[in-house]
Write a protein that holds these residues in place. Structure first.
Motif, PDB file in Angstrom:
ATOM      1  N   ARG A  52       0.861  -1.184   0.000  1.00  0.00           N
ATOM      2  CA  ARG A  52       0.000   0.000   0.000  1.00  0.00           C
ATOM      3  C   ARG A  52       0.893   1.228   0.000  1.00  0.00           C
ATOM      4  O   ARG A  52       1.896   1.282   0.701  1.00  0.00           O
ATOM      5  N   VAL A  90     -12.932  -4.478   0.839  1.00  0.00           N
ATOM      6  CA  VAL A  90     -13.534  -3.310   0.204  1.00  0.00           C
ATOM      7  C   VAL A  90     -14.729  -3.720  -0.658  1.00  0.00           C
ATOM      8  O   VAL A  90     -14.676  -4.719  -1.371  1.00  0.00           O
TER       9      VAL A  90
ATOM     10  N   SER B 393      -9.188   3.020  -2.083  1.00  0.00           N
ATOM     11  CA  SER B 393      -9.070   1.732  -1.399  1.00  0.00           C
ATOM     12  C   SER B 393      -9.551   0.596  -2.303  1.00  0.00           C
ATOM     13  O   SER B 393      -9.013  -0.511  -2.258  1.00  0.00           O
ATOM     14  N   ALA B 394     -10.535   0.892  -3.166  1.00  0.00           N
ATOM     15  CA  ALA B 394     -10.975  -0.124  -4.128  1.00  0.00           C
ATOM     16  C   ALA B 394      -9.851  -0.408  -5.127  1.00  0.00           C
ATOM     17  O   ALA B 394      -9.618  -1.554  -5.517  1.00  0.00           O
ATOM     18  N   PHE B 396      -6.618  -0.098  -4.610  1.00  0.00           N
ATOM     19  CA  PHE B 396      -5.575  -0.901  -3.954  1.00  0.00           C
ATOM     20  C   PHE B 396      -6.024  -2.356  -3.811  1.00  0.00           C
ATOM     21  O   PHE B 396      -5.240  -3.283  -4.014  1.00  0.00           O
ATOM     22  N   TYR B 397      -7.292  -2.531  -3.478  1.00  0.00           N
ATOM     23  CA  TYR B 397      -7.836  -3.878  -3.313  1.00  0.00           C
ATOM     24  C   TYR B 397      -7.665  -4.684  -4.606  1.00  0.00           C
ATOM     25  O   TYR B 397      -7.179  -5.815  -4.593  1.00  0.00           O
ATOM     26  N   LEU B 398      -8.042  -4.066  -5.729  1.00  0.00           N
ATOM     27  CA  LEU B 398      -7.918  -4.761  -7.013  1.00  0.00           C
ATOM     28  C   LEU B 398      -6.451  -5.052  -7.333  1.00  0.00           C
ATOM     29  O   LEU B 398      -6.096  -6.139  -7.785  1.00  0.00           O
ATOM     30  N   ARG B 399      -5.601  -4.059  -7.097  1.00  0.00           N
ATOM     31  CA  ARG B 399      -4.177  -4.236  -7.418  1.00  0.00           C
ATOM     32  C   ARG B 399      -3.554  -5.299  -6.522  1.00  0.00           C
ATOM     33  O   ARG B 399      -2.694  -6.063  -6.963  1.00  0.00           O
TER      34      ARG B 399
END
Lengths: 256, 458
Positions: A52, A90, B393-394, B396-399
């Motif tokens: 992140r 998410v 955040s979506a 990052f979630y996908l990545r």
């Protein structure tokens, strides 16, 4: 060669140093647990490892399979075999769970030079994994995590892990918000994936999860440092005595 | 400066007066007195008002001075037609027929008339005026309100050609009817005023596509009006696709007249053009009529995309649904202006309006304005608008699952756009639009990815 080597990792968020020099080595086949009170830096460690971007690494290095993990983008880390089960999965409206999973799997297969999997081969495989986690087929056609219950979201994380078959799985408080039945199912899913090639890092606040996923080693993280490491019995000791004792020792030991 | 502006505006109107004088003498079917009067009334009204300004409530977010100041000229003779191959990218696989209009004029050589069932008339307005003007007289200009719309008045003044579709009573036409409007490049700025008339008789069913495209890079204004008459118990789907190039101005008005228990869907997808204004104006005149107004606009660069709706509830038990999703990047400016008027007798009206926007850059802008005027006392009207950024955040979630950044952005954009695409009936038009939207999402995902990277470097 170890699967994951964290050497003196220091991380800041804005002006605050969260991780103050973490050292940790994880070999293939091992399951380690990181325990610690709220705010000790557990989730930061998990997120930094998953790459992140909102964190600033100020020192140290991390080798994943011998490669510099901190130079990787999140997608590269994933393609190299790292998986983070999110503490807060998410919700993504408009993308179906099945489509998302297949896109992810194919991105990883492509990176490894393997053929992409078509829907015909993918769906039967996915259904098998669903059964393992006692999940409803209907969740596949729903948008990713949208209007899922807390338990469904956590199971969905483990489903993704089962489909993507990572080399290293980091579970970030996967137990939080789960009732005991859901916890058993999730743990069963995780245990089914333990293998000599795979390592797991189980981040948790409570010892209960570790009754079901028994770790080889437990590390206690307090104020950005690992203050103790030991076998599974360390988790029980913490459960007995709480974090207070260990925290005060840690404070005493750290320069003010 | 004020005086200069007035002078330019007056000069602009003078150009139109000369142009209208010339047009009137040569226009098709000029011998029809009702048509002559219609054109003259249109021009008189336009001369009175001129182009709207920002002081005009209906135009407060859209500055048309660039249109007013450009000396556009009508293209009278389509001397150089494009080739069929030039139009290949704009063919929609699976449609029943495609009428092609080049710079506003019907081009039979480029059109594919296909096999339409008996009872379906698909033709050009100019041909129909020559063949059977009596069928047009009761409709043409009867629904459009010239008083409130300068562009509609201008279109009516220069009314000559466009699409004409008539569906006989009880007929179900499954394959969509496509009208393709092509603006071609000239060495001067051009204007065309397509005028379409669509009449669906009682209990019939039809799907119409209006598709606006351009070839070459010339400056052009396409000022189009469609009058759509949906008689009792009809089911009509109308699609408006705007994908002209970055020097195009496009002003369109879709005026829908709905009979009892009719069910009309107006879908619009705006992805092209420099300055686009899309007016959708349904009047729910018959009891129990239903209307869906579904729009998607995707802007980039300095595009200005204005969606203006006026929904008039004139009878009891009618329902209307407006859903508009906007995606704006670069310096693009989007407008959603949704006005609902519930007339005195329109009890049990159920009207809903939703506008959702995604801004991909700090310089992108959206103005969203709901406007409800309710004169009945037993009605349900709701509206809502949201403005947001790409969910980090979506992303990052996908990545974190292995999907690269550009693909993850594209997935999220497509997901947002799908809310609109999913409201379209499955079939050839939706498939075509899904591909079009994917293409644009891909471009935006790559572009915003790049601009984010540059911001980071800077």
């Amino acid at each position: 060669m170890s699967l994951l080597e964290i050497k003196n990792l220091k991380v800041r968020v804005e002006d605050r140093e969260i991780l103050k020099g973490i050292n940790l080595t994880l070999n293939a086949g091992e399951v380690h647990s990181i325990m610690g009170p709220n705010g000790s830096g557990k989730s930061t460690l998990a997120q930094v490892l998953a790459r992140r971007e909102n964190y600033q690494v100020t020192g140290g290095e991390v080798l994943f399979n011998g490669k510099d993990l901190l130079a990787m983008k999140p997608e590269e880390a994933a393609c190299e075999g790292l998986f983070l089960a999110f503490q807060y999965p998410v919700e993504i409206p408009g993308i179906s769970n099945a489509y998302f999973l297949r896109s992810a799997l194919n991105a990883i297969r492509k990176y490894r030079g393997e053929d992409e999997m078509d829907a015909m081969d993918f769906l039967p495989m996915l259904r098998e994994k669903l059964k393992l986690l006692e999940m409803d087929d209907k969740l596949l056609n729903r948008s990713v995590n949208e209007a899922f219950s807390g338990g469904e979201k956590k199971r969905n994380e483990i489903l993704q892990m089962a489909v993507l078959e990572p080399k290293l799985a980091i579970l970030d408080e996967t137990d939080s918000g789960l009732d005991i039945d859901a916890l058993r199912i999730v743990a069963q899913g995780v245990n089914a994936m333990r293998s000599p090639e795979r390592a797991m890092l189980v981040v948790t606040h409570y010892q209960r999860l570790l009754n079901y996923i028994v770790p080889d080693q437990v590390h206690v993280l307090v104020e950005g440092r690992i203050v103790r490491s030991g076998g599974p019995e360390l988790a029980l000791e913490l459960e007995d005595q709480g974090y207070a004792a260990i925290e005060s020792i840690a404070r005493g030991a750290s320069p003010a | 400066m004020g005086i200069l502006k007035v002078a330019t505006a007056t000069q602009g109107l003078q150009n139109y007066a000369e142009s209208f004088g010339g047009f009137e003498k040569a226009a098709a079917s000029r011998e029809l007195s009702w048509l002559r009067k219609l054109r003259q009334d249109g021009f008189a009204r336009f001369s009175e008002t001129g182009f709207p300004t920002l002081r005009d409530e209906d135009w407060r977010f859209t500055n048309v001075s660039a249109i007013a100041q450009t000396p556009f000229r009508l293209v009278r003779n389509g001397d150089s037609l494009p080739s069929r191959k030039d139009l290949d990218p704009f063919r929609i696989a699976g449609v029943g027929c495609q009428l092609v209009f080049v710079d506003g004029r019907f081009a039979p050589a480029l059109s594919s008339l296909g096999q339409m069932p008996a009872g379906v008339t698909v033709s050009s307005l100019a041909r129909q005026l020559a063949r059977d003007p009596g069928a047009l007289e009761p409709h043409l200009g009867h629904y459009l309100n010239l008083q409130r719309d300068a562009f509609g008045a201008l279109n009516t003044a220069f009314l000559e050609d466009g699409g004409y579709v008539h569906i006989a009573k009880g007929l179900v036409v499954e394959a969509p009817i496509s009208l393709l409007f092509v603006s071609t490049a000239h060495d001067f700025p051009t204007v065309n005023h397509p005028r379409n008339l669509i009449v669906a008789e009682e209990h019939s069913q039809v799907t119409i596509v209006e598709d606006y495209v351009s070839l070459g890079g010339g400056e052009a204004l396409c000022n189009t009006v469609t009058e759509l008459v949906a008689r009792d118990r009809t089911v009509v789907s109308h699609y408006m696709i705007e994908r002209e190039h970055e020097k195009s101005f496009n002003v369109s008005t879709l005026r829908i007249q709905q009979g009892r228990a009719s069910d009309v869907a107006s879908h619009s997808v705006l992805v092209g053009g420099a300055l686009v204004r899309n007016n959708v104006h349904p009047v729910l005149a018959g009891e129990g009529a239903e209307c869906l107004i579904n729009g998607l606009f995707i802007g980039n660069g300095r595009q200005h995309l204005d969606n203006y709706m006026l929904v008039e509830h004139a009878s009891p038990h009618c329902s209307s649904r407006q859903f508009y999703n906007g995606i704006l990047d670069g310096h693009a400016h989007g407008v959603f202006h949704g006005r609902i008027i519930v007339h005195k007798d329109a009890q049990k009206t159920d009207a809903k309006q939703t506008n959702r926007n995604l801004l991909l850059s700090d310089s992108a802008q959206i103005d969203t304005k709901p406007q409800l005027e309710i004169y009945a006392d037993d009605v349900k009207c709701t509206h809502g608008a949201t403005i947001g950024q790409m969910d980090e955040s979506a992303l990052f979630y996908l990545r974190s699952r292995g999907i690269d950044e550009a693909s993850a952005r594209r997935l999220l954009l497509v997901a947002f756009a799908s809310e609109c695409l999913d409201r379209m009936k499955e079939g050839p038009v939706r498939t075509h639009l899904e591909n079009l939207v994917h293409e644009h999402a891909l471009r935006l995902a790559g572009a915003s990815h790049e601009s984010a990277r540059q911001e980071q470097i800077a």
